[in-house]
Scaffold this motif. Structure first.
Motif, PDB file in Angstrom:
ATOM      1  N   ILE A  83       0.835  -1.209   0.000  1.00 27.39           N
ATOM      2  CA  ILE A  83       0.000   0.000   0.000  1.00 27.39           C
ATOM      3  C   ILE A  83       0.864   1.251   0.000  1.00 27.39           C
ATOM      4  CG2 ILE A  83      -1.619   1.335   1.406  1.00 27.39           C
ATOM      5  CD1 ILE A  83      -2.901  -1.293   2.257  1.00 27.39           C
ATOM      6  N   ALA A  84       1.914   1.256   0.830  1.00 25.47           N
ATOM      7  CA  ALA A  84       2.793   2.429   0.886  1.00 25.47           C
ATOM      8  C   ALA A  84       3.465   2.676  -0.455  1.00 25.47           C
ATOM      9  CB  ALA A  84       3.836   2.223   1.984  1.00 25.47           C
ATOM     10  N   GLY A  85       3.976   1.628  -1.064  1.00 27.81           N
ATOM     11  CA  GLY A  85       4.656   1.791  -2.344  1.00 27.81           C
ATOM     12  C   GLY A  85       3.728   2.255  -3.450  1.00 27.81           C
ATOM     13  N   MET A  86       2.548   1.649  -3.551  1.00 24.38           N
ATOM     14  CA  MET A  86       1.594   2.034  -4.599  1.00 24.38           C
ATOM     15  C   MET A  86       1.093   3.457  -4.391  1.00 24.38           C
ATOM     16  SD  MET A  86       1.555  -0.498  -6.651  1.00 24.38           S
ATOM     17  CE  MET A  86       0.140  -0.035  -7.659  1.00 24.38           C
ATOM     18  N   SER A  87       0.875   3.847  -3.136  1.00 23.66           N
ATOM     19  CA  SER A  87       0.421   5.211  -2.861  1.00 23.66           C
ATOM     20  C   SER A  87       1.482   6.232  -3.261  1.00 23.66           C
ATOM     21  CB  SER A  87       0.083   5.365  -1.380  1.00 23.66           C
ATOM     22  OG  SER A  87      -0.947   4.477  -1.001  1.00 23.66           O
ATOM     23  N   LEU A  88       2.735   5.938  -2.941  1.00 21.71           N
ATOM     24  CA  LEU A  88       3.806   6.875  -3.300  1.00 21.71           C
ATOM     25  C   LEU A  88       3.939   6.997  -4.818  1.00 21.71           C
ATOM     26  CD1 LEU A  88       6.095   8.679  -2.366  1.00 21.71           C
ATOM     27  CD2 LEU A  88       7.595   6.662  -2.303  1.00 21.71           C
ATOM     28  N   LEU A  89       3.884   5.882  -5.521  1.00 20.03           N
ATOM     29  CA  LEU A  89       3.967   5.957  -6.989  1.00 20.03           C
ATOM     30  C   LEU A  89       2.786   6.721  -7.566  1.00 20.03           C
ATOM     31  CD1 LEU A  89       5.163   2.327  -7.861  1.00 20.03           C
ATOM     32  CD2 LEU A  89       6.506   4.442  -7.874  1.00 20.03           C
ATOM     33  N   GLY A  90       1.586   6.479  -7.023  1.00 21.71           N
ATOM     34  CA  GLY A  90       0.418   7.206  -7.522  1.00 21.71           C
ATOM     35  C   GLY A  90       0.511   8.695  -7.259  1.00 21.71           C
TER      36      GLY A  90
END
Length: 410
Positions: free
Chosen positions: A13-20
């Motif tokens: 979740i943290a990684g996908m949120s940062l990329l988004g």
């Protein structure tokens, strides 16, 4: 103190949120126009990175993650803003309610509800425009809505866990009940098998030993007659028990239950079996201290009590045939109306010269089990002969509480 390892879903979740968030920032999709922000557009990346990194703590340290998210959201207000920062903040509120302490979860919807009303009122008072109400709704969507949703999810999870625990406990109790029922049924079957067959087999063992040890045609013939009689009776009982165990029909009719009325025939049979060993048998029945002319048949008690007394006397007579020295075996029944029935069996105790049959001690165990199930008392062992006579006797004494079916007239 070593921090617990974050959940892999939280890391995702943290990684996908940062990329988004970075993707939206690169496309120039901000929450407000750059010219209205006191800071350059790149400053929005700082709270974005902070709030996305805290997502790895959403399960292991939910309150810490919420505090970091609040600071990041406040910092985001002074930049061009990022939609991802707001979304991750709502997830932090939700996670704190679901995974945080119980006290926080209980009060989170109330506190966020009060804050939503207060913030809406302040905005309306400051700007005095209808659009301020929409800002209050937005504030409620990012605080009150996730807190309420988290509380509902947490309550459902707790209810499901409680239901699972109850189901496990119910299954465990059912298994314990099943095990106890099987054990009780096996004990009952063992008692019935021993009570029905042991007497006949003991007589067979004693008389077969006598026939082999004495070179007397008359004695051998009498012993063979007793052996045949007990063999047929024992075989009949065994067939009845096997039929009971194999039958799955409710229409199967078992043999008549043992009762006090059958004690006289039981002693008659014991007398025939014990004649070769020099044993005689007597039966004495009293009701409230008065001898009963009709014998045991004069006593009417509940079926479980009568069956227990019958089996106790039967087992005591069997033990007498196996081990008693020559002499009289006395059976006495003392019925106290509405109180108790005392059964006493005494047999000569001492060295025996005639044939003997081996014993296992299971009979005494079965007698005690029967008496305990009915709430009575039993003791068995050698005692001095009554009246100060020579030698000793083996006495079995069982006291069973009874409640007569018919109370005496006043």
């Amino acid at each position: 103190m070593r921090l617990p390892r974050p959940h892999r879903v939280d890391v995702l979740i943290a990684g996908m949120s940062l990329l988004g968030g970075i993707l939206l920032w690169s496309l120039g999709l901000f929450m407000q126009r750059p010219e209205t922000s006191p800071l350059p557009p790149w400053a929005a990346l700082v709270p974005l990175v902070v709030i996305c990194c805290q997502a790895v703590l959403r399960r292991t340290r939910p309150l810490t993650a919420l505090a970091i998210s609040c600071l990041a959201l406040i910092g985001d207000l002074f930049t061009v803003g990022s939609l991802v920062t707001v979304i991750v903040f709502t997830d932090a509120v939700y996670s704190a309610t679901v995974y945080g302490p119980d006290r926080f979860a209980r009060h989170a919807p109330k506190v966020t509800g009060v804050l939503t009303v207060a913030v809406t009122g302040v905005l309306i008072a400051i700007f005095q425009e209808a659009e301020s109400l929409l800002l209050g709704v937005v504030f409620g969507l990012i605080t009150l809505a996730p807190a309420t949703t988290g509380a509902i999810v947490r309550n459902h999870r707790q209810a499901a866990e409680a239901a699972r625990l109850r189901a496990e406990q119910t299954a465990l109790l059912a298994e314990l009940d099943r095990t106890q029922a099987i054990t009780a049924e096996r004990s009952r079957m063992a008692r019935e098998l021993h009570d029905m067959v042991a007497n006949h087999l003991s007589a067979i063992a004693i008389h077969s030993t006598a026939a082999l040890s004495l070179d007397d045609p008359v004695t051998s013939r009498n012993a063979l007659e007793v052996i045949r009689e007990n063999s047929v009776a024992g075989l009949t009982e065994m067939r009845r028990l096997i039929g009971l165990l194999r039958s799955d029909s409710d229409d199967w009719e078992p043999a008549a239950r043992p009762s006090l009325a059958g004690l006289e025939s039981l002693l008659t049979q014991a007398g025939a079996n014990g004649a070769a060993s020099g044993l005689g048998f007597t039966l004495d029945t009293t009701v409230d201290g008065v001898p009963a002319e009709d014998g045991p048949g004069a006593i009417s008690l509940p079926a479980p009590v009568e069956q227990a007394v019958y089996r106790i006397v039967q087992e005591s007579l069997t033990n007498a045939l196996k081990h008693a020295a020559p002499g009289q075996v006395a059976v006495s029944l003392d019925h106290r109306t509405g109180e108790s029935l005392t059964t006493t069996v005494t047999s000569p105790y001492g060295a025996r010269t005639g044939p003997r049959a081996p014993g296992s001690g299971a009979g005494l165990v079965g007698m005690r089990e029967r008496v305990v199930l009915l709430g009575g008392e039993i003791d068995a062992g050698p005692e001095p002969a009554p009246g100060g006579g020579p030698g000793k006797v083996w006495r079995v004494r069982a006291v069973l509480p009874v409640h007569d079916d018919k109370e005496p007239d006043a």
